[in-house]
Write an enzyme that holds these catalytic residues in place. Sequence first.
Site, PDB file in Angstrom:
ATOM      1  N   GLU A   1      44.094  34.059  23.306  1.00 57.62           N
ATOM      2  CA  GLU A   1      43.843  35.179  22.391  1.00 57.62           C
ATOM      3  C   GLU A   1      42.461  34.783  22.225  1.00 57.62           C
ATOM      4  O   GLU A   1      42.243  35.766  22.960  1.00 57.62           O
ATOM      5  CB  GLU A   1      44.961  34.980  21.886  1.00 57.62           C
ATOM      6  CG  GLU A   1      46.769  36.104  21.480  1.00 57.62           C
ATOM      7  CD  GLU A   1      46.447  37.121  22.577  1.00 57.62           C
ATOM      8  OE1 GLU A   1      45.833  37.444  22.928  1.00 57.62           O
ATOM      9  OE2 GLU A   1      48.010  37.044  22.978  1.00 57.62           O
TER      10      GLU A   1
ATOM     11  N   HIS B   1      40.958  36.589  25.223  1.00 58.83           N
ATOM     12  CA  HIS B   1      40.630  37.728  25.391  1.00 58.83           C
ATOM     13  C   HIS B   1      39.250  38.079  24.310  1.00 58.83           C
ATOM     14  O   HIS B   1      39.071  38.897  24.542  1.00 58.83           O
ATOM     15  CB  HIS B   1      41.888  38.246  24.256  1.00 58.83           C
ATOM     16  CG  HIS B   1      42.918  38.477  25.919  1.00 58.83           C
ATOM     17  ND1 HIS B   1      42.968  38.535  26.508  1.00 58.83           N
ATOM     18  CD2 HIS B   1      44.344  38.505  25.355  1.00 58.83           C
ATOM     19  CE1 HIS B   1      43.789  38.979  27.682  1.00 58.83           C
ATOM     20  NE2 HIS B   1      45.014  38.285  26.863  1.00 58.83           N
TER      21      HIS B   1
ATOM     22  N   ASP C   1      39.800  40.470  37.845  1.00 57.20           N
ATOM     23  CA  ASP C   1      39.920  39.949  36.317  1.00 57.20           C
ATOM     24  C   ASP C   1      38.468  40.159  35.757  1.00 57.20           C
ATOM     25  O   ASP C   1      37.304  39.530  35.135  1.00 57.20           O
ATOM     26  CB  ASP C   1      40.085  39.182  34.946  1.00 57.20           C
ATOM     27  CG  ASP C   1      39.769  37.694  36.652  1.00 57.20           C
ATOM     28  OD1 ASP C   1      39.186  38.200  37.867  1.00 57.20           O
ATOM     29  OD2 ASP C   1      40.054  36.723  36.254  1.00 57.20           O
TER      30      ASP C   1
ATOM     31  N   VAL D   1      36.453  38.183  37.318  1.00 55.98           N
ATOM     32  CA  VAL D   1      35.863  36.950  37.769  1.00 55.98           C
ATOM     33  C   VAL D   1      36.103  36.220  39.224  1.00 55.98           C
ATOM     34  O   VAL D   1      37.082  36.472  39.348  1.00 55.98           O
ATOM     35  CB  VAL D   1      36.662  35.463  36.788  1.00 55.98           C
ATOM     36  CG1 VAL D   1      36.185  34.135  36.816  1.00 55.98           C
ATOM     37  CG2 VAL D   1      35.935  35.858  35.026  1.00 55.98           C
TER      38      VAL D   1
ATOM     39  N   THR E   1      38.915  33.076  40.399  1.00 55.84           N
ATOM     40  CA  THR E   1      40.526  32.873  39.932  1.00 55.84           C
ATOM     41  C   THR E   1      41.049  33.959  41.207  1.00 55.84           C
ATOM     42  O   THR E   1      40.681  35.274  41.878  1.00 55.84           O
ATOM     43  CB  THR E   1      40.590  33.357  38.607  1.00 55.84           C
ATOM     44  OG1 THR E   1      40.030  35.229  38.378  1.00 55.84           O
ATOM     45  CG2 THR E   1      40.315  33.342  37.305  1.00 55.84           C
TER      46      THR E   1
HETATM   47 ZN   LIG Z   1      46.697  39.011  27.190  1.00 51.30          ZN
END
Ligand SMILES: [Zn+2]
Length: 311
Positions: A218, A221, A239, A241, A244
């Site tokens: 979290e 995030h 994402d 990025v 990844t």
């Molecule tokens: Zn999440």
Amino acid sequence: MIKQRFVVVAVLLATFFYSCSEDDTNLVEVPEEVPIVPPEEIIRIPVVIHVINPPSFPFVISDQKIHSQIDVLNQDFRKKNPDHVKTPDEFKDLVADVGIEFYIATKDPNGQPTTGITRTESDISGFSGDDITGELPIEEYKLFFTNKGGKDIWPSNKYLNIYIADLSDRWGRLGLAGYAHFPDKDPRVNAVVIDPRVFGTLQPLESEYTLGRTATHEIGHWLNLKHIYGRDGSCDEGDEVDDTPDQKSQNLGKPVYPKSSCGGNEMFMNFMDRVDDDTMYMFTKGQKDRMRALFNEGGARRELYLNTKEK
Ligand SMILES: [Zn+2]
């Protein structure tokens, strides 16, 4: 021939001058408020824990349990978690020391000494800090307002606020482990919310959540990371990025490597997938860059970063 030789000399000269000028920059005094936070700088973020405890079924969140959670964060965001060595060879070079540490606040918003922990008795649900309709006025995010049965947030440009609050489903079981607001969310509610059954590493805890990784995820995030998997089973919506791999959908439980989708092996051991606590153990360098970009000049958590430097 002559032309070629000239080019070689020019390249050599350019290399010489480039390395000289590089050396010169090391001699320049770095200003106090650098616009770009150097990648090796350790950023230390003060944390306030708001425990919202229902009087009808109070849960036990001891100070020790809170400190056990902070210890987890300081391992996971510093690549000090022993299990990162389990990362498969193809991803090993990508594992990052994010260079962010967390500590329980020692000063309250008025500059007075504090334990960094607030405790409130209230039946308010953790879900009242969120809004699935997208239409709720900020003042109705009741979890973050004392006069609505929650607890007033501490300035989110100075602290990471973590609320420990009940996220039961309608049968009283764990409905959601936690959620977080992204950096661009209204500062009056910009916080992380975690259910008591998944917080820290001291019992009692839900069996899949014994290592405190819900908070790691979290806070990822809260530091602008998205899930590593695509939305709606798509390989495209990633994402943002680069390092990844694309991944079609979320993983739960304890998947076994190798598992593939979208033309490659999935990095389900990343903190930003949704596997069990003991199956996730790494952030990537690309995720590190994305998180830390928040602290650069113009970044959404620039003020927080500057405030961490206040004596
Ligand atoms: Zn999440």
